[in-house]
Design a protein around this motif. Structure first.
Motif, PDB file in Angstrom:
ATOM      1  N   MET A   1      35.907  39.891  41.484  1.00 25.15           N
ATOM      2  CA  MET A   1      36.349  38.503  41.616  1.00 25.15           C
ATOM      3  C   MET A   1      36.703  38.165  43.062  1.00 25.15           C
ATOM      4  N   ALA A   2      37.331  39.135  43.732  1.00 27.39           N
ATOM      5  CA  ALA A   2      37.713  38.906  45.132  1.00 27.39           C
ATOM      6  C   ALA A   2      36.499  38.739  46.027  1.00 27.39           C
ATOM      7  N   SER A   3      35.369  39.321  45.656  1.00 34.02           N
ATOM      8  CA  SER A   3      34.157  39.207  46.458  1.00 34.02           C
ATOM      9  C   SER A   3      33.365  37.955  46.126  1.00 34.02           C
ATOM     10  N   GLY A   4      33.830  37.160  45.124  1.00 34.12           N
ATOM     11  CA  GLY A   4      33.170  35.905  44.808  1.00 34.12           C
ATOM     12  C   GLY A   4      32.456  35.895  43.481  1.00 34.12           C
ATOM     13  N   ASP A   5      32.476  36.992  42.750  1.00 38.80           N
ATOM     14  CA  ASP A   5      31.815  37.029  41.445  1.00 38.80           C
ATOM     15  C   ASP A   5      32.787  36.525  40.401  1.00 38.80           C
ATOM     16  N   LEU A   6      32.698  35.235  40.093  1.00 38.85           N
ATOM     17  CA  LEU A   6      33.637  34.625  39.143  1.00 38.85           C
ATOM     18  C   LEU A   6      33.207  34.836  37.692  1.00 38.85           C
ATOM     19  N   ASP A   7      32.058  35.478  37.510  1.00 42.15           N
ATOM     20  CA  ASP A   7      31.626  35.799  36.147  1.00 42.15           C
ATOM     21  C   ASP A   7      32.215  37.126  35.649  1.00 42.15           C
ATOM     22  N   ALA A   8      32.776  37.871  36.547  1.00 45.14           N
ATOM     23  CA  ALA A   8      33.377  39.161  36.139  1.00 45.14           C
ATOM     24  C   ALA A   8      34.645  38.910  35.326  1.00 45.14           C
ATOM     25  N   ARG A   9      34.958  39.831  34.357  1.00 45.63           N
ATOM     26  CA  ARG A   9      36.123  39.702  33.514  1.00 45.63           C
ATOM     27  C   ARG A   9      36.856  41.051  33.422  1.00 45.63           C
ATOM     28  N   CYS A  10      38.160  40.948  33.289  1.00 47.51           N
ATOM     29  CA  CYS A  10      38.985  42.153  33.108  1.00 47.51           C
ATOM     30  C   CYS A  10      38.949  42.599  31.623  1.00 47.51           C
ATOM     31  N   THR A  11      39.004  43.872  31.416  1.00 50.28           N
ATOM     32  CA  THR A  11      39.022  44.396  30.050  1.00 50.28           C
ATOM     33  C   THR A  11      40.455  44.594  29.603  1.00 50.28           C
TER      34      THR A  11
END
Length: 424
Positions: A1-11
């Motif tokens: 997310m910090a690198s700009g990937d807003l599609d990533a999600r925490c488990t």
């Protein structure tokens, strides 16, 4: 997310604090993605508006260089595209492209001074320079990008090309000035025409009064002198008839009758000469010589006539007009000049002739005399105009006056009122 990937999600593997934190991070990521997408859509719309705008939109720094510009701004400055415009702005200082700045240094400084003083610029007319060296007139609306307490570093502005409108306004202004000038000229001409009509009316009235006075003088002369002489002749004829019937004293009475007849003839000749000098039948020179002799007999002023060159050949109307002008000039000398000597010179040549009347009198103000309604001068000028001549009157105080009549083209025009035998 910090690198700009807003599609990533925490488990989230547990329901403890780490799990709840992971769930909240996922919600934040979703909202951040939505905000980013909305921001990108807004930026796309804003960029579309800027790119498709018909007005030149730009950002200018204090050095006068363009930091940003839209296609309309590039076209306004004479470039094919924004890239070519920015390339010219980024060219080295030794390059010719470095001179292609839209505004001069003084104008840039003035604009930033206005921003610092008023905070914005609205409807300011500026002159910009295109890449081909031509100029264009634009209306500038701008604001600064400064923060409170900090001087403006950049100027965000919009330029609207009003060159055609300005040229149209200049043309309209010129046409308006020309129309106003034509109106003033027409009013002046109408005023001169009214003044000329009034002077002509006054001159006509004056000439009519002169004619009436001449008729009155002729009537008095004929009635008082010629009538008395004819009455005396009639009485003498009756007495002569009586004496002849008696045969005595008729020789002396015949002598008296002869004297009365001579006086009558003399009066008739004087009346006829004043109506029209008989010398005009023998040419202009003969008429002027007779006028000089008659003037010398009735005036104490010495008068001389001189012919230089050849005598001009004139029609009866032209010769009469010249004669009357000289006669009026001599009359003015007798009445007003207080002169002791007057010269009349007729100079004839192949191209025309001049008649000059020069006296050694006290002189007068010619302009004031003309404006004051000098009927004598107006009559002379009107006679000269009728025969196509130029009349010039000059005078100097205590030196004298000169009246010069010039005719350069003495070719006679046919009189439309003269009947001919042909086609009658």
């Amino acid at each position: 997310m910090a690198s700009g990937d807003l599609d990533a999600r925490c488990t989230a593997e547990s329901s403890d604090e780490l799990g709840r934190l992971a769930a909240r991070v996922n919600v934040m990521a979703e909202r951040l993605g939505d905000s980013t997408a909305s921001l990108r859509e807004s930026e796309r719309k804003y960029r579309g508006i800027i790119e498709n705008s018909l007005e030149g939109i730009f950002v200018l720094d204090r050095c006068g260089a363009l930091r940003e510009a839209n296609p309309a701004m590039a076209r306004l400055l004479g470039f094919d595209s924004v890239d070519s415009l920015m390339a010219a702005q980024a060219a080295p200082s030794s390059s010719q492209d470095a001179k292609r700045l839209p505004l001069s240094d003084d104008e840039v400084a003035r604009l930033f001074a206005l921003l610092e003083a008023e905070g914005k610029i609205a409807g300011l007319e500026v002159e910009i320079t295109r890449t081909d060296g031509t100029t264009a007139w634009c209306l500038l609306n701008a604001r600064d990008t400064r923060r409170r307490g900090v001087s403006a570093a950049l100027l965000e502005g919009q330029l609207t090309d009003v060159t055609a409108r300005k040229h149209a306004m200049e043309t309209l202004t010129q046409h308006r000035d020309q129309l106003e000038q034509q109106i003033r000229e027409r009013e002046r001409t109408e005023a001169e025409l009214r003044d000329s009509r009034e002077k002509l009316r006054q001159l006509s009235a004056h000439q009519e009064s002169i004619r009436e006075e001449e008729r009155k003088q002729m009537a008095m002369t004929i009635h008082d002198e010629l009538g008395q002489l004819l009455t005396a002749i009639k009485i003498d004829v009756s007495l002569l008839r009586l004496l002849l019937s008696q045969g005595t004293g008729w020789t002396g009475k015949l002598a008296e009758m002869g004297e009365l007849v001579e006086r009558t003839i003399h009066i008739v000749r004087n009346v006829a000469s004043h109506l029209r000098p008989a010398a005009l039948n023998f040419g202009l020179v003969s008429a002027l010589e007779w006028l000089m002799q008659d003037y010398s007999r009735h005036s104490a002023i010495t008068c001389q006539f001189r012919l230089e060159g050849r005598e001009p050949t004139l029609s009866d109307d032209h010769a009469t007009a010249v004669f009357r002008i000289v006669q009026e000039a001599l009359t003015n000398v007798s009445r007003h000049a207080q002169a002791s000597h007057v010269d009349v010179v007729l100079h004839g040549g192949d191209e025309g002739f001049d008649v000059t009347v020069n006296d050694d009198g006290i002189g007068f103000d010619v302009t004031r005399a003309m404006e004051g309604g000098s009927y004598g001068l107006q009559g002379m000028r009107e006679r000269a105009r009728m025969i196509g001549a130029q009349l010039q009157v000059t005078s100097e105080n205590d030196v004298g006056s000169t009246v010069r009549l010039s005719i350069r083209d003495i070719a006679e025009k046919p009189n439309p009122f003269v009947w001919s035998d042909e086609g009658r």
